[in-house]
Scaffold this active site. Sequence first.
Site, mmCIF file in Angstrom:
data_model
loop_
_atom_site.group_PDB
_atom_site.id
_atom_site.type_symbol
_atom_site.label_atom_id
_atom_site.label_comp_id
_atom_site.label_asym_id
_atom_site.label_seq_id
_atom_site.Cartn_x
_atom_site.Cartn_y
_atom_site.Cartn_z
ATOM 1 C CE LYS A 94 -4.549 0.863 0.641
ATOM 2 N NZ LYS A 94 -5.712 0.142 0.174
ATOM 3 N N GLY A 194 -21.300 5.951 5.872
ATOM 4 C CA GLY A 194 -20.401 6.324 4.773
ATOM 5 C C GLY A 194 -21.013 5.894 3.460
ATOM 6 C CB ILE A 195 -23.737 6.910 1.506
ATOM 7 C CG1 ILE A 195 -23.889 8.272 2.180
ATOM 8 C CG2 ILE A 195 -24.567 5.840 2.189
ATOM 9 C CD1 ILE A 195 -25.162 8.967 1.880
ATOM 10 N N GLY A 196 -20.191 6.780 0.254
ATOM 11 C CA GLY A 196 -19.364 7.202 -0.879
ATOM 12 C C GLY A 196 -19.553 6.233 -2.028
ATOM 13 C CG ASN A 197 -16.750 6.298 -5.170
ATOM 14 O OD1 ASN A 197 -17.515 6.940 -5.879
ATOM 15 N ND2 ASN A 197 -15.544 6.720 -4.863
ATOM 16 C CB VAL A 198 -17.880 1.057 -1.288
ATOM 17 C CG1 VAL A 198 -18.322 -0.363 -0.954
ATOM 18 C CG2 VAL A 198 -16.516 1.030 -1.962
ATOM 19 N N GLY A 199 -20.405 2.699 -0.488
ATOM 20 C CA GLY A 199 -21.626 2.775 0.318
ATOM 21 C C GLY A 199 -22.867 2.932 -0.554
#
Length: 367
Positions: A94, A194-199
């Site tokens: 990473k 957390g409702i970003g790209n994945v959420g």
Amino acid sequence: MTSEIISSKELKKIDPVFGQHSFDDHEQIVFCNDKDTGLKAIIGIHNTVLGPALGGTRMWNYANEWEALNDVLRLSRGMTFKSAITGLNLGGGKAVIIGDAKTQKTPELMRRFGEFVHSLSGRYITAEDVGMATADMDTVREVTPYVTGISESKGGAGNPSPITAYGVFMGMKAAAKFKYGSDILEDKNVFVQGIGNVGEALVEHLVNEGANVTIADISQDRLEEIRAKYGATIYGGNDIYSEDMDIYAPCALGATINDDTIYKLKASIIAGAANNQLAEEAKHGNILQERGIVYAPDFLINAGGIINVYAELENYDRQEIMRKTENIYNTTLEILDNAKVNNLTTHNAALNIARERIETRKRENLK
Ligand SMILES: NC(=O)c1ccc[n+]([C@@H]2O[C@H](COP(=O)([O-])OP(=O)(O)OC[C@H]3O[C@@H](n4cnc5c(N)ncnc54)[C@H](O)[C@@H]3O)[C@@H](O)[C@H]2O)c1
């Protein structure tokens, strides 16, 4: 040594690199500095027994270098076990870039970062993580082939987030099957934090299945957008961890299961996308086990993204990506059963299997 979230004050008390809490036998750590572009980055290569160390680059405004180092060590270690348990021939690595992705990220900085990645001759392969977009990987691709997650128009597999969400959904269903005897999530109260790209993609799956979905995020605009799109309920309280719910899905940042939250949680299942959800793996894994909360290990169920980028290296198609991601359901059920039979935390049950695969390959490589 284990991986844990720890305060900067504590981090400074021990040796700066090899003695760090999350060092856990990393093979190589590379510090990258470029005065002209302002680049300050750390690449962590945890383990390359199964293959080149693949893992995304995170750009974050860390409070100090100790936190950046601890983050990269925790994340790269997690990638080793994620790829191992998913059956991919990849090691764990990473990178973190210290800085504000909104104001300090430039094409020159990304290209310079790419040159450092290139200097490792493929021991480390990068991709996107928090603060990075597909376009940034396209920029890195200008100076090195050791990058994945590039855009589809440039031959990449594109945005991995919907695949990650599908894997999390599969892992959640497996946990439901284990806990409730049925994997149907209809009428279950699920909190997605957390409702970003994945959420967002996870919310879509859940709503389609008929779950009662409550959403939480620090962005009010995002909350309104997702409510309008999917009809989810916006969380209106001030302590999500104390709420009545069936399933808690952490999809923001890590370490939300910690000393402050763990005894308040009323969920019977934890299944989400965030990396390193347990602040202290051993301690918090044990407490969840004692409390009868089924924890679907994060590195197991959020592997859809790595399956997606691995396709770029191995040239497999979308159908194979979906098949491998769907298989997260079976692996999760096996791990949960294994943990129960052997009286282990689910985290340790998953870790043992991942470690076993690495040790077996190591023995084979020595022959
Ligand atoms: N994108 C992938 O394919 C992938 C793969 C594996 C793991 N993950 C992990 O999943 C998590 C989500 O990834 P993403 O790509 O959706 O990230 P993202 O940046 O698109 O979304 C994160 C969301 O969390 C919100 N957030 C941040 N802090 C919060 C808080 N304290 N409370 C509530 N909401 C908060 C943000 O506003 C944002 O909407 C990250 O931890 C990431 O490392 C992502």
